[in-house]
Design a protein around this motif. Sequence first.
Motif, mmCIF file in Angstrom:
data_model
loop_
_atom_site.group_PDB
_atom_site.id
_atom_site.type_symbol
_atom_site.label_atom_id
_atom_site.label_comp_id
_atom_site.label_asym_id
_atom_site.label_seq_id
_atom_site.Cartn_x
_atom_site.Cartn_y
_atom_site.Cartn_z
ATOM 1 N N TYR A 196 0.926 -1.206 0.066
ATOM 2 C CA TYR A 196 0.025 -0.110 0.086
ATOM 3 C C TYR A 196 0.833 1.379 -0.102
ATOM 4 O O TYR A 196 0.699 2.055 -0.740
ATOM 5 C CB TYR A 196 -0.914 -0.141 1.321
ATOM 6 C CG TYR A 196 -1.868 1.079 1.390
ATOM 7 C CD1 TYR A 196 -3.100 1.065 0.348
ATOM 8 C CD2 TYR A 196 -1.717 2.173 2.250
ATOM 9 C CE1 TYR A 196 -4.113 2.094 0.518
ATOM 10 C CE2 TYR A 196 -2.837 3.208 2.279
ATOM 11 C CZ TYR A 196 -3.916 3.354 1.433
ATOM 12 O OH TYR A 196 -4.645 4.099 1.586
ATOM 13 N N SER A 367 3.178 5.809 -3.702
ATOM 14 C CA SER A 367 1.679 5.800 -3.713
ATOM 15 C C SER A 367 1.329 7.322 -3.245
ATOM 16 O O SER A 367 1.779 7.855 -2.382
ATOM 17 C CB SER A 367 1.348 5.035 -2.246
ATOM 18 O OG SER A 367 1.793 3.525 -2.492
ATOM 19 N N ARG A 391 -6.129 2.090 -4.791
ATOM 20 C CA ARG A 391 -6.279 1.184 -3.483
ATOM 21 C C ARG A 391 -7.403 2.151 -2.470
ATOM 22 O O ARG A 391 -6.838 3.434 -2.399
ATOM 23 C CB ARG A 391 -4.855 0.740 -2.849
ATOM 24 C CG ARG A 391 -4.192 -0.231 -3.724
ATOM 25 C CD ARG A 391 -5.157 -1.767 -3.456
ATOM 26 N NE ARG A 391 -4.496 -2.647 -4.131
ATOM 27 C CZ ARG A 391 -4.535 -2.890 -5.274
ATOM 28 N NH1 ARG A 391 -5.739 -2.566 -5.893
ATOM 29 N NH2 ARG A 391 -4.069 -4.101 -5.831
#
Length: 424
Positions: A196, A367, A391
Amino acid sequence: MSHYKLGLDFAKELDQKDQLANFRSQFHIPKDKNGVELIYMTGNSLGLQPKITKDYIQQELDDWAKLGVEGHTQGKHPWLHYHEFLTETMAEIVGAKPIEVVVMNSLTVNLHLMMVSFYQPTKKRYKILIEADAFPSDKYTVESQLRHHGYDDKEGLVLWKAREGEELANYEDLEAILEQNGDEIALIMIGGVNYYTGQFFDLKRITKLGHKHGCIVGFDCAHGAGNVSLNLHNSGADFAVWCTYKYLNSGPGSLSGAFIHERHANRKDLNRFTGWWSHNKETRFKMRDEFDQLPGAEGWQLSNPPILSMAAIRASLDVFKSAGFDKLCLKSKALTGYFEFLINKLNNTNIKIITPKHPDERGCQLSIQVNYADRALHDKLTKAGIITDWREPDVIRCAPVPLYNSFEDVYQFVERLKTILSPS
């Protein structure tokens, strides 16, 4: 590279100076319905196909057609030993010795096999420690192992959490957990690169800390293999597993790799599930002999290898070998550093990169957290010809992969993102 500049000309200049730029032409780049190449930033989910893959698989199909069962010994690349063709280059990529590496099974299967051997709970020491935001499959796997051994899967799970208001796990917190609960923890199983946040954990530091407290230490390197210098042997980790379909470009659902440190190479006392491919190669086909375990990582194999999948892996590994993994890592840092520079130059207070800033604490993935965004933003990016990874709740995962992404890809990505985020 310590400094970057704005503008398309600078991106093109970087591409002209890039010694690895020609490798892009060795991959199939997806195109839109008008035949225009898409900006593909999702190698962290599925790597692109090397153009040689088709020929490598076709060779095995041809041998199968012409030779039938004799392909096991008479094929151009005999199937009987096919997994051995992958070992040396794969070991180089993950920083291991050949005896420590084998390609087999799928990722979660290998993780279970490793825990059969390395998760040996006792009445006092039975808990498993993972990062709180581990990939779901890792969490499900360790929970099922706890249940399998008769423990409560919530009480037996120790979570290494990021601090309130932070995204990244903190090593001081891990140290505190182990100081307090180390004598109850049988296994530390961490994702080498968090799926993540993109945080690349210090494998050696975690292993040293775990071993200090008597814990076995393993890593799921699905987001690390082919992306960062894992140095698995020097990390001292007991085991590691990884998939090959992300940064290693072997195709959807392809096989997994496993690492078992050489100090365990000849340990016949370790419990394990076995199959005939972990039996002594010299006597394997005598069929009626008692089990005679192979040394090293090969001793954890179960079945004869699926050749067509391994052919795709061999194709990708040959591209890696030609490029040189150290050179790829250097380009990756330059690409991602440039990407970070351009994102920051947007001066958009709604955008935050949650991946670590230090190049040694991340791979190529950034991310990007976007306040007030939802999946609609991802859909707009897709419409603009950019393939990324969304995500929940508000993060776009973007991975400029050094084998096939260019500096101009990065530039165009940020320009299109800027247009999408600009008030209309």
